[in-house]
Design a protein around this motif. Structure first.
Motif, PDB file in Angstrom:
ATOM      1  N   VAL A   1       0.826  -1.172   0.045  1.00  0.00           N
ATOM      2  CA  VAL A   1       0.035  -0.012  -0.107  1.00  0.00           C
ATOM      3  C   VAL A   1       0.865   1.219  -0.141  1.00  0.00           C
ATOM      4  N   PHE A   2       0.866   2.156  -1.173  1.00  0.00           N
ATOM      5  CA  PHE A   2       1.547   3.036  -1.118  1.00  0.00           C
ATOM      6  C   PHE A   2       0.624   4.519  -0.887  1.00  0.00           C
ATOM      7  N   SER A   3       0.838   5.231   0.351  1.00  0.00           N
ATOM      8  CA  SER A   3      -0.218   6.189   0.849  1.00  0.00           C
ATOM      9  C   SER A   3       0.413   7.462   0.122  1.00  0.00           C
ATOM     10  N   ASP A   4       1.578   7.803   0.456  1.00  0.00           N
ATOM     11  CA  ASP A   4       2.164   9.294  -0.008  1.00  0.00           C
ATOM     12  C   ASP A   4       2.766   8.616  -1.282  1.00  0.00           C
ATOM     13  N   VAL A   5       2.103   8.770  -2.423  1.00  0.00           N
ATOM     14  CA  VAL A   5       2.750   8.310  -3.569  1.00  0.00           C
ATOM     15  C   VAL A   5       2.564   9.400  -4.904  1.00  0.00           C
ATOM     16  N   GLN A   6       3.631   9.109  -5.867  1.00  0.00           N
ATOM     17  CA  GLN A   6       3.617  10.091  -6.918  1.00  0.00           C
ATOM     18  C   GLN A   6       3.494   8.789  -8.133  1.00  0.00           C
ATOM     19  N   VAL A   7       2.333   9.115  -8.986  1.00  0.00           N
ATOM     20  CA  VAL A   7       2.202   8.200 -10.219  1.00  0.00           C
ATOM     21  C   VAL A   7       2.417   9.039 -11.595  1.00  0.00           C
ATOM     22  N   THR A   8       3.209   8.345 -12.296  1.00  0.00           N
ATOM     23  CA  THR A   8       3.270   9.025 -13.666  1.00  0.00           C
ATOM     24  C   THR A   8       2.785   8.088 -14.727  1.00  0.00           C
TER      25      THR A   8
ATOM     26  N   ASP B 264       2.238   7.440 -22.031  1.00  0.00           N
ATOM     27  CA  ASP B 264       1.310   6.873 -23.155  1.00  0.00           C
ATOM     28  C   ASP B 264       2.308   6.919 -24.571  1.00  0.00           C
ATOM     29  N   ALA B 265       2.879   5.668 -24.784  1.00  0.00           N
ATOM     30  CA  ALA B 265       3.916   5.461 -26.078  1.00  0.00           C
ATOM     31  C   ALA B 265       3.083   4.644 -27.012  1.00  0.00           C
ATOM     32  N   GLN B 266       2.659   5.258 -28.188  1.00  0.00           N
ATOM     33  CA  GLN B 266       1.968   4.450 -29.263  1.00  0.00           C
ATOM     34  C   GLN B 266       0.868   3.677 -28.799  1.00  0.00           C
ATOM     35  N   GLY B 267      -0.148   4.374 -27.863  1.00  0.00           N
ATOM     36  CA  GLY B 267      -1.232   3.475 -27.185  1.00  0.00           C
ATOM     37  C   GLY B 267      -0.854   2.369 -26.228  1.00  0.00           C
ATOM     38  N   GLN B 268       0.435   2.295 -25.919  1.00  0.00           N
ATOM     39  CA  GLN B 268       0.746   1.456 -24.729  1.00  0.00           C
ATOM     40  C   GLN B 268       1.009   2.368 -23.661  1.00  0.00           C
ATOM     41  N   GLU B 269      -0.014   2.069 -22.523  1.00  0.00           N
ATOM     42  CA  GLU B 269       0.305   2.945 -21.105  1.00  0.00           C
ATOM     43  C   GLU B 269       1.114   2.375 -20.187  1.00  0.00           C
ATOM     44  N   THR B 270       1.762   3.076 -19.741  1.00  0.00           N
ATOM     45  CA  THR B 270       2.819   2.545 -18.578  1.00  0.00           C
ATOM     46  C   THR B 270       2.630   3.283 -17.463  1.00  0.00           C
ATOM     47  N   TYR B 271       2.576   2.773 -16.240  1.00  0.00           N
ATOM     48  CA  TYR B 271       2.433   3.426 -15.022  1.00  0.00           C
ATOM     49  C   TYR B 271       3.650   3.473 -14.125  1.00  0.00           C
ATOM     50  N   GLN B 272       4.348   4.458 -13.738  1.00  0.00           N
ATOM     51  CA  GLN B 272       5.504   4.266 -12.746  1.00  0.00           C
ATOM     52  C   GLN B 272       4.944   4.913 -11.532  1.00  0.00           C
ATOM     53  N   VAL B 273       5.250   4.173 -10.189  1.00  0.00           N
ATOM     54  CA  VAL B 273       4.625   4.374  -8.941  1.00  0.00           C
ATOM     55  C   VAL B 273       5.995   4.708  -8.075  1.00  0.00           C
ATOM     56  N   VAL B 274       5.965   5.949  -7.462  1.00  0.00           N
ATOM     57  CA  VAL B 274       7.383   6.002  -6.632  1.00  0.00           C
ATOM     58  C   VAL B 274       6.617   6.341  -5.319  1.00  0.00           C
ATOM     59  N   GLY B 275       7.182   5.868  -4.169  1.00  0.00           N
ATOM     60  CA  GLY B 275       7.022   5.789  -2.903  1.00  0.00           C
ATOM     61  C   GLY B 275       7.315   4.624  -2.063  1.00  0.00           C
ATOM     62  N   GLU B 276       7.190   4.842  -0.928  1.00  0.00           N
ATOM     63  CA  GLU B 276       7.604   3.997   0.343  1.00  0.00           C
ATOM     64  C   GLU B 276       6.066   2.983   0.540  1.00  0.00           C
ATOM     65  N   PRO B 277       6.090   1.741   0.188  1.00  0.00           N
ATOM     66  CA  PRO B 277       4.956   1.036   0.500  1.00  0.00           C
ATOM     67  C   PRO B 277       4.817   0.493   1.938  1.00  0.00           C
ATOM     68  N   GLU B 278       3.801   0.098   2.674  1.00  0.00           N
ATOM     69  CA  GLU B 278       3.463  -0.356   3.573  1.00  0.00           C
ATOM     70  C   GLU B 278       2.943  -1.863   3.043  1.00  0.00           C
ATOM     71  N   SER B 279       3.591  -2.735   3.787  1.00  0.00           N
ATOM     72  CA  SER B 279       3.457  -4.121   3.413  1.00  0.00           C
ATOM     73  C   SER B 279       2.396  -4.549   4.620  1.00  0.00           C
ATOM     74  N   ARG B 280       1.255  -5.354   4.022  1.00  0.00           N
ATOM     75  CA  ARG B 280       0.198  -6.082   4.874  1.00  0.00           C
ATOM     76  C   ARG B 280      -0.006  -7.361   4.419  1.00  0.00           C
ATOM     77  N   PRO B 281      -0.454  -8.266   5.023  1.00  0.00           N
ATOM     78  CA  PRO B 281      -0.842  -9.682   4.886  1.00  0.00           C
ATOM     79  C   PRO B 281      -1.957  -9.618   3.786  1.00  0.00           C
ATOM     80  N   ALA B 282      -2.082 -10.283   2.732  1.00  0.00           N
ATOM     81  CA  ALA B 282      -3.083 -10.507   1.779  1.00  0.00           C
ATOM     82  C   ALA B 282      -4.338 -10.651   2.451  1.00  0.00           C
ATOM     83  N   GLY B 283      -5.292  -9.716   2.042  1.00  0.00           N
ATOM     84  CA  GLY B 283      -6.740  -9.774   2.406  1.00  0.00           C
ATOM     85  C   GLY B 283      -7.232  -8.986   3.800  1.00  0.00           C
TER      86      GLY B 283
END
Length: 131
Positions: free
Chosen positions: A42-49, A52-71
């Motif tokens: 979980v990235f709470s304080d996050v920067q997302v870029t 879009d290059a020739q119809g292919q979208e790519t997302y870059q996530v920058v930040g420190e995640p908090e790790s939690r057990p699944a579910g």
């Protein structure tokens, strides 16, 4: 390879990317959750870029995640094999609607479900009722 590109003017870099058909934009993201079989990042304080290059979208996530057990997400526990998508309980209200109203209004899922029932499933009316 590019010879000294590290000191390139960001404006010039943007112009070059535009000429190559690459569109870059910043998203005003509040939170990003990446779910794996074992954990949620979980990235709470996050920067997302978004790029879009020739119809292919790519997302870059920058930040420190908090790790939690699944579910153990903030919207409530999800049982194994159940993503909670559009499943309606006995009252006919889809779980996704309950989670959305709870998140938007900052209320519990029980309160959100009651508001949705009172508003005959109308999301906007349920949020307004809780605010």
């Amino acid at each position: 390879m590019f010879g000294g590109g590290g000191g390139m003017n960001p404006r010039k870099m943007k112009q070059m990317m535009k000429q190559m058909g690459i569109d870059v934009s910043e998203l005003d993201a509040e939170e990003v959750v990446i779910r794996t079989a074992d954990e949620e990042l979980v990235f709470s304080d996050v920067q997302v870029t978004r790029m879009d290059a020739q119809g292919q979208e790519t997302y870059q996530v920058v930040g420190e995640p908090e790790s939690r057990p699944a579910g153990t997400g903030t919207a409530g526990a999800v049982e194994a094999g159940d993503d909670g998508a559009d499943e309606a309980d006995d009252d006919g209200i889809p779980q996704d609607d309950v989670e959305l109203v709870a998140m938007r209004a900052g209320a519990s899922e029980d309160a959100a479900r009651e508001a949705l029932e009172a508003a005959d499933g109308d999301l906007a009316a349920a949020v307004a009722r809780l605010e």
